[in-house]
Design a protein around this motif. Structure first.
Motif, short mmCIF file in Angstrom:
data_model
loop_
_atom_site.label_atom_id
_atom_site.label_comp_id
_atom_site.label_asym_id
_atom_site.label_seq_id
_atom_site.Cartn_x
_atom_site.Cartn_y
_atom_site.Cartn_z
N TYR A 442 -36.63 7.37 -18.24
CA TYR A 442 -35.92 6.36 -17.46
C TYR A 442 -36.72 5.98 -16.21
N GLN A 443 -37.29 6.98 -15.54
CA GLN A 443 -38.00 6.72 -14.29
C GLN A 443 -39.21 5.82 -14.50
N ILE A 444 -39.99 6.05 -15.56
CA ILE A 444 -41.18 5.21 -15.72
C ILE A 444 -40.83 3.85 -16.29
N THR A 445 -39.58 3.66 -16.71
CA THR A 445 -39.14 2.34 -17.12
C THR A 445 -38.63 1.55 -15.93
N MET A 446 -37.94 2.21 -15.01
CA MET A 446 -37.24 1.53 -13.93
C MET A 446 -37.90 1.65 -12.57
N GLN A 447 -38.67 2.72 -12.33
CA GLN A 447 -39.19 2.97 -10.98
C GLN A 447 -40.68 2.66 -10.91
N GLU A 448 -41.02 1.67 -10.10
CA GLU A 448 -42.41 1.24 -10.02
C GLU A 448 -43.30 2.33 -9.40
N GLN A 449 -42.78 3.05 -8.44
CA GLN A 449 -43.56 4.12 -7.83
C GLN A 449 -43.89 5.20 -8.86
N ASP A 450 -42.93 5.51 -9.71
CA ASP A 450 -43.18 6.52 -10.74
C ASP A 450 -44.19 6.02 -11.76
N GLN A 451 -44.17 4.74 -12.07
CA GLN A 451 -45.18 4.17 -12.97
C GLN A 451 -46.57 4.34 -12.36
N ALA A 452 -46.66 4.09 -11.04
CA ALA A 452 -47.96 4.20 -10.37
C ALA A 452 -48.44 5.65 -10.36
N GLY A 453 -47.53 6.58 -10.06
CA GLY A 453 -47.91 7.99 -10.06
C GLY A 453 -48.29 8.47 -11.45
N PHE A 454 -47.55 8.04 -12.45
CA PHE A 454 -47.84 8.38 -13.84
C PHE A 454 -49.23 7.89 -14.22
N ALA A 455 -49.56 6.65 -13.81
CA ALA A 455 -50.88 6.10 -14.11
C ALA A 455 -51.97 6.86 -13.37
N ALA A 456 -51.69 7.25 -12.11
CA ALA A 456 -52.70 7.96 -11.32
C ALA A 456 -53.09 9.28 -11.97
N GLU A 457 -52.13 9.93 -12.66
CA GLU A 457 -52.42 11.20 -13.33
C GLU A 457 -52.86 11.01 -14.78
N LEU A 458 -52.90 9.74 -15.23
CA LEU A 458 -53.25 9.42 -16.62
C LEU A 458 -52.34 10.10 -17.63
N GLY A 459 -51.07 10.23 -17.26
CA GLY A 459 -50.08 10.71 -18.20
C GLY A 459 -50.10 12.20 -18.42
N PHE A 460 -49.71 12.61 -19.62
CA PHE A 460 -49.55 14.01 -19.97
C PHE A 460 -50.56 14.43 -21.04
#
Length: 632
Positions: A442-460
């Protein structure tokens, strides 16, 4: 392939001329336009969700309509003006055929759309109707004229004519609107209501009665919604050349005053003469009518400026929606008590959610305003070059990995997992991971900051990537992973242009050493083992554990290291006993199976092999190649 030091290395290949080929500038512009469109779509989606949370259903619906507009890449070029200015005649001249009804009395009563289509047809959409009517083009007058549909009694929302006309090929919807100011008030309301949909307009004036006070008021209304206006003075054939010059000077000066001195261009035309010349193939007559200059200008605009104007129009509308919604929200907050005289009170959770939604709308508005400013300062390069995204950076928190951590579970007062089969620590980790993924998708769908953090870590890591995707929808995955893919592309570009490519490329590959979920699970595992060790130090804990299946070998080793010597022996002996019982059950199951006495098999015997495997290697959903395994 060549073998070197036991490994195969690709042989050098001859240089390919295409490697040094310059990037096609048209493709670069197209990519810049696409990036801009998708950026706008992302902000609109966030704004729609936030406004819906705030109860701004109408504003959310308008954001949704803009998303549809972006998805369809629809550019609406509308012909507007006071009634009997020759709007329909002008459109007929541009498309080169007598299609739209014309006459002396007010005619157009509904929105008429011309769009490209391989097969000619008329599609009529009515208000409050899900399914459109498909009709022959010859029936158009029955739906869009005052004679066939007085005051739009048939509730026509749009009448769309699909034509194979080159002018319409670039995604243009050429729209005829009812004239404003006639005795038919519904026609004026229809046109005013359609203005927010327009991306550019042809504002048609007549040479015989140029620029009435009603037209100037209408022009001011148009400029609230539309930035690109083409001014057309029609019916040039009704006055002498000297009168033409005087009218054009008056119109140009008046419009310049209304627009604050902005550079404008007025096109004098005779749509009637232009259509006649086009139908007879009279090229000189068509040029003399003024239609050739207007059509060439429109063609150049659609080929070179339409993309910029389209996104600028959508951006303008998005800013209007957000500003209006926020003004409404602040006015309501300032109002305080409601009609009953009681102050509005909301549950704490609702208030926090509303506050978050307001902050999100304000953040979106700030980014859209920054983009609008850059577009105004650098037209058209800022948009088409695709360089605007770095110019609108996210906040520092957006790329801070700690900004999107899911809190660890609180210490358990009881350990209910011990009551079931399998490894209780594995089950705890599985439940913790499932809750993490449920929240995270839900967070990476709705929260832009979480999308940016997710991208910065290149995912899982691969395992947890696929576990996340097992819970996420295709839409959510597309939203959540888009920025990550862009970040991967940026890093690959940097690696390609720099030294030590192989080492830097290896650093992009994820495993359990650089996976956020693996780190969280390791911490959750350590915390739970600590809780279990404390609990086993109590008599009640030992009694409970004795009746359980115990933990798997991996967690047994961790648990033994965390308890006293007496408890270590108890745990090890318990594990040995459970493996002995599992072996007996498996052999008994196999015997009854081979003796064709399957009705004698019990549930413990049927599941014994699976329980033994779980206690040997752990549950399958938490079998992670931890760094200490030495296989990474």
């Amino acid at each position: 392939m060549n073998k070197k030091d036991g490994a195969y290395v690709a042989a050098a290949r001859p240089a390919d001329p295409e490697d040094a080929a310059p990037v096609n500038p048209d493709l670069a512009k197209l990519r810049g336009y696409t990036q801009a469109k998708l950026f706008l779509a992302e902000q609109l989606r966030l704004q729609r969700e936030a406004l819906t949370t705030l109860g701004r259903e109408e504003s959310g619906r308008r954001c949704g309509e803009l998303l549809v507009k972006l998805a369809e890449d629809r550019f609406i070029l509308a012909v507007v003006g006071q009634f009997k200015r020759g709007k329909s005649s002008l459109m007929n001249a541009i498309i080169g055929r007598e299609l739209l009804p014309t006459g002396v009395l007010p005619l157009t009563s509904a929105i008429t759309v011309l769009k490209y289509g391989a097969t000619e047809r008329l599609v009529v959409r009515r208000e409050n109707s899900l399914f459109p009517d498909e009709l022959p083009v010859a029936a158009l007058a029955d739906y869009v004229t005052e004679k066939g549909n007085p005051s739009n009694q048939k509730k026509v929302k749009t009448a769309t004519v699909e034509l194979s006309v080159p002018f319409l090929r670039r995604g243009v919807e050429f729209v005829d609107t009812p004239g404003v100011g006639s005795v038919v008030a519904a026609n004026t309301a229809t046109t005013y209501g359609f203005l927010p949909e327009c991306d550019a307009v042809l504002f048609v004036i007549s040479v015989d009665t140029p620029l009435t006070s009603l037209e100037l008021a209408f022009l001011r209304e148009i400029r609230e919604y539309v930035n690109r206006i083409f001014f057309v003075v029609n019916k040039l054939d009704l006055v002498s050349p000297a009168e033409q010059e005087a009218v054009l000077t008056f119109v140009t000066d008046t419009i310049r005053q209304q627009t604050g001195g902005a550079a404008i261009r007025v096109f004098p035309v005779s749509a009637r003469q232009g259509l006649a010349a086009r139908l007879t193939g009279d090229l000189a007559g068509y040029e003399q009518s003024g239609m050739k200059a207007l059509e060439e200008t429109l063609a150049a605009f659609l080929a070179e400026e339409k993309s910029q104007a389209f996104l600028a129009a959508v951006l303008h509308k998005a800013l209007q929606i957000g500003d209006a919604a926020m003004e409404q929200d602040f006015c309501q907050e300032a109002a305080g008590p409601g009609d009953s005289g009681q102050a509005r009170e909301k549950p704490a959770g609702t208030a926090r959610r509303d506050s978050s939604a307001v902050a999100l709308v304000m953040a979106v508005q700030a980014k859209l305003a920054a983009l609008a400013k850059r577009m105004q300062e650098n037209q058209p390069a800022a948009l088409l070059a695709g360089d605007f995204l770095p110019g609108i950076p996210l906040s520092a928190e957006a790329v801070n990995p700690a900004a999107f951590a899911v809190p660890a579970p609180a210490p358990a007062k009881r350990l209910p997992e011990l009551g079931g089969k399998g490894c209780p620590v594995c089950r705890h980790l599985e439940n913790y991971g499932r809750e993490f993924f449920r929240r995270w998708q839900y967070q990476i769908t709705m929260q832009e900051q979480d999308q940016a953090g997710f991208a910065a870590e290149l995912g899982f890591c691969p395992l947890h990537t696929w576990q996340l995707l097992a819970l996420a929808s295709s839409h959510g995955a597309s939203v959540g992973y888009a920025r990550l893919a862009e970040e991967a592309a940026r890093r690959l570009h940097r690696i390609s242009d720099g030294p030590a490519r192989e080492e830097k490329l290896r650093q992009l590959v994820h495993d359990s050493r650089n996976c956020r979920v693996c780190r969280l699970l390791r911490q959750a595992e350590a915390d739970y083992i600590g809780q279990l060790a404390v609990w086993l130090g109590e008599a009640a804990g030992r009694r409970w554990y004795r009746r359980s299946q115990g933990v798997c070998l991996r967690h047994l080793s961790l648990l033994v290291a965390a308890v006293a010597a007496d408890d270590q022996r108890f745990l090890i002996d318990h594990g040995a006993q459970r493996f002995e019982e599992a072996a007996e059950d498996m052999r008994s199951y196999a015997l009854k199976h081979e003796a064709v006495r399957r009705e004698l098999q019990n549930r413990d015997e049927e599941e014994a092999y699976r329980q033994a495997v779980i206690h040997l290697v752990g549950e399958r959903y938490v079998c992670i190649p931890w760094p200490e395994d030495g296989i990474l």
